[in-house]
Motif scaffolding. Sequence first.
Motif, PDB file in Angstrom:
ATOM      1  N   GLU A  29      57.442  30.177   8.974  1.00 46.16           N
ATOM      2  CA  GLU A  29      56.602  29.880  10.135  1.00 46.16           C
ATOM      3  C   GLU A  29      56.506  28.380  10.373  1.00 46.16           C
ATOM      4  O   GLU A  29      56.565  27.917  11.518  1.00 46.16           O
ATOM      5  N   ARG A  32      59.680  27.280  11.955  1.00 47.41           N
ATOM      6  CA  ARG A  32      59.733  27.724  13.354  1.00 47.41           C
ATOM      7  C   ARG A  32      58.920  26.790  14.246  1.00 47.41           C
ATOM      8  O   ARG A  32      59.314  26.480  15.358  1.00 47.41           O
ATOM      9  N   LYS A  64      58.087  19.375  22.040  1.00 45.01           N
ATOM     10  CA  LYS A  64      58.639  20.718  22.233  1.00 45.01           C
ATOM     11  C   LYS A  64      58.595  21.531  20.944  1.00 45.01           C
ATOM     12  O   LYS A  64      58.951  21.041  19.878  1.00 45.01           O
ATOM     13  N   ASP A  66      59.039  26.054  19.776  1.00 46.79           N
ATOM     14  CA  ASP A  66      59.828  27.215  20.186  1.00 46.79           C
ATOM     15  C   ASP A  66      59.352  27.834  21.497  1.00 46.79           C
ATOM     16  O   ASP A  66      60.144  28.097  22.388  1.00 46.79           O
ATOM     17  N   SER A  67      58.064  28.096  21.612  1.00 51.57           N
ATOM     18  CA  SER A  67      57.579  28.864  22.755  1.00 51.57           C
ATOM     19  C   SER A  67      56.577  28.117  23.626  1.00 51.57           C
ATOM     20  O   SER A  67      55.998  28.703  24.533  1.00 51.57           O
ATOM     21  N   PHE A  68      56.373  26.832  23.344  1.00 53.93           N
ATOM     22  CA  PHE A  68      55.466  26.041  24.158  1.00 53.93           C
ATOM     23  C   PHE A  68      55.798  24.570  23.984  1.00 53.93           C
ATOM     24  O   PHE A  68      56.608  24.198  23.132  1.00 53.93           O
ATOM     25  N   LEU A 101      59.866  26.324  30.668  1.00 52.86           N
ATOM     26  CA  LEU A 101      58.442  26.680  30.622  1.00 52.86           C
ATOM     27  C   LEU A 101      57.860  26.559  32.020  1.00 52.86           C
ATOM     28  O   LEU A 101      58.143  25.602  32.736  1.00 52.86           O
ATOM     29  N   TYR A 154      53.776  26.482  28.867  1.00 57.47           N
ATOM     30  CA  TYR A 154      54.052  27.754  28.218  1.00 57.47           C
ATOM     31  C   TYR A 154      54.566  28.746  29.243  1.00 57.47           C
ATOM     32  O   TYR A 154      54.647  28.440  30.429  1.00 57.47           O
ATOM     33  N   ASN A 155      54.943  29.930  28.815  1.00 56.09           N
ATOM     34  CA  ASN A 155      55.367  31.011  29.722  1.00 56.09           C
ATOM     35  C   ASN A 155      54.375  32.144  29.673  1.00 56.09           C
ATOM     36  O   ASN A 155      53.638  32.323  28.790  1.00 56.09           O
TER      37      ASN A 155
END
Length: 155
Positions: A29, A32, A64, A66-68, A101, A154-155
């Motif tokens: 984690e 990541r 930056k 991974d997801s945000f 994003l 974010y998405n």
Amino acid sequence: MSISLQPIVTGMNGGPEAIQQNFNNVKNELERMNGSVVEIPKEQFTALNGFSVNNNTWKSLIFKFDSFAIIYFEGYIGNFTLKEWTNREVLSIPKSYLGGLTKFANFGDNKRIADDAKQLDIDFNPDKAIVGIYNRGSYWNDSGTCIRFAGILYN
């Protein structure tokens, strides 16, 4: 961070293996979440709608993951005239810096007060990669102001 850890109790069968698996989960984690920092070059800021952008004052960093991403903007716009209660797009950056994003949330309030006590709102639209301002009731004649904001993409 979302990790599932196995409870470990004294004398349990497979205890050392469970400890190792928990350690691996935490390590994975953290790897990541390991991000990078991108600085948008000052030459990439494009003034819009008659605003001037002093590229020597602009700085933007994108942290930056991974997801945000966390984005920070700071700089000076000038030479603009705005009537009261007016929305205007101020500047743009290439969308490629946003990594796909599409949503943005400010850290804190987006309302600002300029040096001359005029109020404005600052907005960032990631769909267009455009910074905008909303003049809150004062007439701005050949004016300038600092724009500063930070938030999460974010998405």
